[in-house]
Write a protein that holds these residues in place. Structure first.
Motif, PDB file in Angstrom:
ATOM      1  N   ILE A 135       0.822  -1.208   0.000  1.00  0.00           N
ATOM      2  CA  ILE A 135       0.000   0.000   0.000  1.00  0.00           C
ATOM      3  C   ILE A 135       0.851   1.250   0.000  1.00  0.00           C
ATOM      4  O   ILE A 135       0.542   2.237  -0.680  1.00  0.00           O
ATOM      5  N   ASN A 136       1.968   1.246   0.731  1.00  0.00           N
ATOM      6  CA  ASN A 136       2.804   2.445   0.798  1.00  0.00           C
ATOM      7  C   ASN A 136       3.636   2.658  -0.465  1.00  0.00           C
ATOM      8  O   ASN A 136       4.361   3.650  -0.569  1.00  0.00           O
ATOM      9  N   LEU A 196       2.088   2.192  -3.659  1.00  0.00           N
ATOM     10  CA  LEU A 196       1.140   2.320  -4.762  1.00  0.00           C
ATOM     11  C   LEU A 196       1.305   3.640  -5.488  1.00  0.00           C
ATOM     12  O   LEU A 196       1.509   4.698  -4.870  1.00  0.00           O
ATOM     13  N   ARG A 253      -5.486  -0.615  -5.036  1.00  0.00           N
ATOM     14  CA  ARG A 253      -5.092  -1.205  -3.764  1.00  0.00           C
ATOM     15  C   ARG A 253      -5.504  -2.677  -3.698  1.00  0.00           C
ATOM     16  O   ARG A 253      -6.635  -3.028  -4.069  1.00  0.00           O
ATOM     17  N   LEU A 254      -4.589  -3.531  -3.287  1.00  0.00           N
ATOM     18  CA  LEU A 254      -4.784  -4.974  -3.114  1.00  0.00           C
ATOM     19  C   LEU A 254      -5.002  -5.721  -4.431  1.00  0.00           C
ATOM     20  O   LEU A 254      -5.295  -6.920  -4.414  1.00  0.00           O
TER      21      LEU A 254
END
Length: 229
Positions: free
Chosen positions: A125-126, A128, A134-135
């Protein structure tokens, strides 16, 4: 990929998904007809005052409501059986890719081209970018030429996983000690997202799959570039 307020299936990107969408609509229409008929009969029973004090049996109506469900099941079963055979058929694949499920990432092997291998991890996530999801995004996408018959060989190294891409109509289990295969063809270019749909552990939802469909010309350039590195 699925977006907010998406109520139906994702837009199809392969002939397999088109056939699945057609079968979904066919079955849904039959269910709507059954629901309307049964609802109308129940409403009629609730609100009418008619009764038949001499009625002991009704063989004709019992024959009708036994035959009609059987015929309805046949209308659902025949397209379903046809679709099962279509999904299992492998038609002279031009490209074979091996996908191996690990905890918690996928690894891919292009054995047709000097055995190109790479791992595909979910992007943290950090890390992206603004254009990534996300995910769902990965650091190494699976690049595939469109309008080409592709065969995916799927297995796992630890526990049972499932290689699933909804917009392609592909879902196949990755089982340790077993090699499963599925064949598909992509109609257009684009990015197609999927995930491991098997409950294989605490982080099973963090095994995304990203298919990048490009033209065969650019696919060969990508192969040469990866081979050189």
């Amino acid at each position: 990929m699925a977006t907010w307020k998406t109520l139906l299936l994702q837009d199809s990107a392969s002939p397999l998904m088109e056939q699945l969408s057609f079968f979904h609509d066919h079955t849904l229409l039959i269910l709507v007809i059954i629901t309307v008929l049964v609802g109308q009969l129940m409403i009629t029973l609730f609100f009418n005052k008619l009764s038949h004090r001499c009625l002991l049996e009704g063989q004709f109506i019992e024959i009708v409501w036994t035959i009609l469900p059987a015929v309805t099941l046949i209308f659902i079963a025949l397209p379903s059986l046809r679709l099962i055979y279509i999904l299992d058929e492998v038609n002279n694949p031009l490209l074979t890719i091996k996908s191996i499920g690990h905890q918690w990432y996928w690894s891919y092997e292009y054995s047709d081209f000097k055995n190109i291998e790479f791992d595909s991890y979910m992007v943290p996530i950090n890390s992206l970018k603004s254009y990534q999801f996300r995910l769902l995004d990965v650091d190494n996408r699976t690049v595939i030429p469109f309008e080409t018959q592709i065969r995916i060989l799927v297995t796992a190294m630890d526990v049972i996983h499932s290689w699933t891409v909804p917009s392609l109509g592909v879902k196949i289990d990755a089982t340790p000690g077993r090699l499963n295969q599925i064949s598909f063809s992509i109609n257009r270019t684009g990015l197609f997202y999927g995930q491991c749909s098997e409950i294989c552990g605490a982080n099973h939802s963090f095994m995304p799959i990203v298919i990048e469909s490009i033209s065969p010309k650019y696919f060969m350039k990508w192969i040469f570039k990866v081979s050189e590195t």
